[in-house]
Design a protein around this motif. Sequence first.
Motif, PDB file in Angstrom:
ATOM      1  N   UNK A  79      25.746 108.262  37.681  1.00 13.85           N
ATOM      2  CA  UNK A  79      24.836 107.590  36.403  1.00 13.85           C
ATOM      3  C   UNK A  79      23.715 106.705  37.180  1.00 13.85           C
ATOM      4  N   UNK A  80      23.965 107.032  38.671  1.00 18.00           N
ATOM      5  CA  UNK A  80      23.390 106.354  39.267  1.00 18.00           C
ATOM      6  C   UNK A  80      22.123 107.291  39.776  1.00 18.00           C
ATOM      7  N   UNK A  81      22.128 108.821  39.674  1.00 15.97           N
ATOM      8  CA  UNK A  81      21.264 110.015  39.989  1.00 15.97           C
ATOM      9  C   UNK A  81      20.538 109.788  39.085  1.00 15.97           C
ATOM     10  N   UNK A  82      20.682 109.987  37.560  1.00 20.70           N
ATOM     11  CA  UNK A  82      19.962 109.223  36.701  1.00 20.70           C
ATOM     12  C   UNK A  82      18.381 108.457  36.710  1.00 20.70           C
ATOM     13  N   UNK A  83      19.933 106.957  36.867  1.00 19.32           N
ATOM     14  CA  UNK A  83      18.495 105.909  37.094  1.00 19.32           C
ATOM     15  C   UNK A  83      17.828 105.871  38.085  1.00 19.32           C
ATOM     16  N   UNK A  84      17.939 107.335  39.686  1.00 19.17           N
ATOM     17  CA  UNK A  84      16.955 107.268  40.385  1.00 19.17           C
ATOM     18  C   UNK A  84      15.664 107.950  39.672  1.00 19.17           C
ATOM     19  N   UNK A 154      16.872  96.181  32.613  1.00 17.23           N
ATOM     20  CA  UNK A 154      17.882  95.406  32.618  1.00 17.23           C
ATOM     21  C   UNK A 154      19.036  96.809  32.408  1.00 17.23           C
ATOM     22  N   UNK A 155      18.208  97.667  31.500  1.00 16.73           N
ATOM     23  CA  UNK A 155      19.567  99.302  31.394  1.00 16.73           C
ATOM     24  C   UNK A 155      18.645  99.361  30.367  1.00 16.73           C
ATOM     25  N   UNK A 156      18.994 101.116  30.795  1.00 15.34           N
ATOM     26  CA  UNK A 156      19.096 102.526  30.007  1.00 15.34           C
ATOM     27  C   UNK A 156      20.005 103.396  29.929  1.00 15.34           C
ATOM     28  N   UNK A 157      20.140 104.705  29.391  1.00 13.81           N
ATOM     29  CA  UNK A 157      21.047 105.259  29.187  1.00 13.81           C
ATOM     30  C   UNK A 157      20.666 106.871  30.161  1.00 13.81           C
ATOM     31  N   UNK A 158      21.286 107.393  30.313  1.00 15.17           N
ATOM     32  CA  UNK A 158      21.385 109.283  29.906  1.00 15.17           C
ATOM     33  C   UNK A 158      22.125 109.785  29.514  1.00 15.17           C
ATOM     34  N   UNK A 159      22.890 111.398  29.965  1.00 12.85           N
ATOM     35  CA  UNK A 159      24.127 112.019  29.297  1.00 12.85           C
ATOM     36  C   UNK A 159      24.666 111.106  30.201  1.00 12.85           C
ATOM     37  N   UNK A 160      24.894 110.269  31.234  1.00  8.42           N
ATOM     38  CA  UNK A 160      26.380 110.373  32.120  1.00  8.42           C
ATOM     39  C   UNK A 160      27.028 108.999  31.224  1.00  8.42           C
ATOM     40  N   UNK A 161      25.789 108.163  30.941  1.00  3.40           N
ATOM     41  CA  UNK A 161      26.553 107.046  30.238  1.00  3.40           C
ATOM     42  C   UNK A 161      25.786 106.505  30.110  1.00  3.40           C
ATOM     43  N   UNK A 162      25.800 104.802  29.807  1.00  5.18           N
ATOM     44  CA  UNK A 162      25.054 103.624  30.467  1.00  5.18           C
ATOM     45  C   UNK A 162      24.807 103.216  31.273  1.00  5.18           C
ATOM     46  N   UNK A 163      23.681 102.604  31.857  1.00  2.75           N
ATOM     47  CA  UNK A 163      23.507 102.813  33.434  1.00  2.75           C
ATOM     48  C   UNK A 163      22.576 101.212  33.863  1.00  2.75           C
ATOM     49  N   UNK A 164      23.102 100.175  33.744  1.00  4.59           N
ATOM     50  CA  UNK A 164      23.206  98.417  33.464  1.00  4.59           C
ATOM     51  C   UNK A 164      22.601  98.411  35.111  1.00  4.59           C
ATOM     52  N   UNK A 165      21.428  97.606  35.732  1.00  2.00           N
ATOM     53  CA  UNK A 165      20.915  97.255  36.366  1.00  2.00           C
ATOM     54  C   UNK A 165      20.890  95.801  36.871  1.00  2.00           C
ATOM     55  N   UNK A 166      22.348  96.099  37.734  1.00  2.00           N
ATOM     56  CA  UNK A 166      23.101  94.089  37.707  1.00  2.00           C
ATOM     57  C   UNK A 166      21.363  93.121  38.332  1.00  2.00           C
ATOM     58  N   UNK A 167      21.193  93.293  38.812  1.00  2.00           N
ATOM     59  CA  UNK A 167      19.321  93.149  39.924  1.00  2.00           C
ATOM     60  C   UNK A 167      19.045  92.084  38.773  1.00  2.00           C
ATOM     61  N   UNK A 168      19.171  92.728  37.895  1.00  3.52           N
ATOM     62  CA  UNK A 168      18.610  92.027  37.058  1.00  3.52           C
ATOM     63  C   UNK A 168      19.044  90.488  35.670  1.00  3.52           C
ATOM     64  N   UNK A 169      20.168  90.882  36.265  1.00  2.00           N
ATOM     65  CA  UNK A 169      21.391  89.926  36.521  1.00  2.00           C
ATOM     66  C   UNK A 169      21.622  88.764  37.115  1.00  2.00           C
TER      67      UNK A 169
END
Length: 331
Positions: A79-84, A154-169
Motif C-alpha cells: 500500500x505504501x509503495x502505491x501511495x508513494x 486523506x485517502x485513496x486506493x490502489x490495487x493493493x487496497x485502501x490507502x489512508x494517510x493518518x497525518x491528515x487525521x
Amino acid sequence: MRHRLTFPTAGLTLLIAAVLTWAPRAAQQILATRDPDAARLVTSDIQNFWRAFDAAPVTNIGALAAVFEREYFDAGSPGLRDFVRFRIETARALAEAVAARRRYYAAIRETTLALDTNPNLKESIRGAFHRLKNLYPEAVFPDVYFLIGRLSTGGTASSAGLLIAVEMNARGPGTPMNELSDWERATIGQVADLRYVVAHELVHVQQRIRRDGSQTLLTNAIGEGAADFVGELISGRKNGNRVQHAYGNARERALWEEFRREMHGTDSSRWLGQADRAVGRPADLGYYVGYKICEALYQAASDKTDAVRTILQITDADAFLRLSHYSGGGR
C-alpha cells in the motif's frame, strides 16, 4: 490478463474492477474479500515512518530524504509503495513537507500510533465494515493500509487496497497548527475520524458509477457525494466535510443554481480536487452538492436499505438526479 478467483479459509477473495479515487485514473483491479473480518488493517508503515523520522535531523532535508527512502519507502507495505507513486512522489518531497511542518509532525506521533495502542479505533473501523455488509450484502472489503504522507490527501486506493494517510487525521488538543496552510487547517481531522475516511474510500470500491476526467461534473460530484453519504451511514460520523457543509447549508439554493449551470460540462476544477487552490470559498463543494442529492433520495425512500443499494449502483447521474427530486433545498 485474466485472474483466477481463489477461495482461502478466511473468506472469498476476488478481484474487482473499480475507479477508486477522484484523481482521474483508469479503472484497475483491486483484491478484496466478501468477509468484513478477513480484510487486514495494516499499520506497519506508521511505525517505519517514526523510525525514519528519528534517524536524521529534520533540518537536514537531504539526510532526512535518504532515511525516508531507506527506512520508510524500501521497507514499506504494498500500500505504501502505491501511495508513494500516486501521492508522495519522492522521498525528498516528503522530507521537505515534514521539514516545513516540523512542529506539527513531531506533535502527532502519539495519535498516529494510537491505531496500535487503542483497540477501539480498529474496532470502530471494523464496525463500519459490518454495517455496510448489513446494508449491502454483496459488499466487498479490501485490505486497508495506514501510512503517513505529506498532507496531500486523506485517502485513496490502489490495487493493493485502501490507502489512508493518518497525518491528515491526527489533530489533538494543543496540536500546533500555525505551520499549516488554510486548507490543511480546515481539512485535518482527529484520529477518531479515521473510521469515516476509511468508510468513504470503502464506498468507492462498491460503486458502479464511473468517475474520471471524461465524465461530467454531475457524475463526479454524485460519485463523491455518495461516498460521503453512505460513508456517514456506516461510520456514524456526521458530515466528514464539515467546512463544506457549513458553507453549503447557508447558501444551498444559490450554490445549486451555480452548480446546475455547469453540471453537464466535464470541467470539475471549480468543484472537486482543488485542495488549497480554491479562492473565496471552501474547496471541493462538489462533495456537498453530491451529498445533498443522495440525501434527498434517501430521506424520501420508505425502504432505506433499497435506497442505499440505489445509491451504490448509480450508473446514470442524470437519471439519479431526477429520481432524487433534488432542487437545491427541497423536493
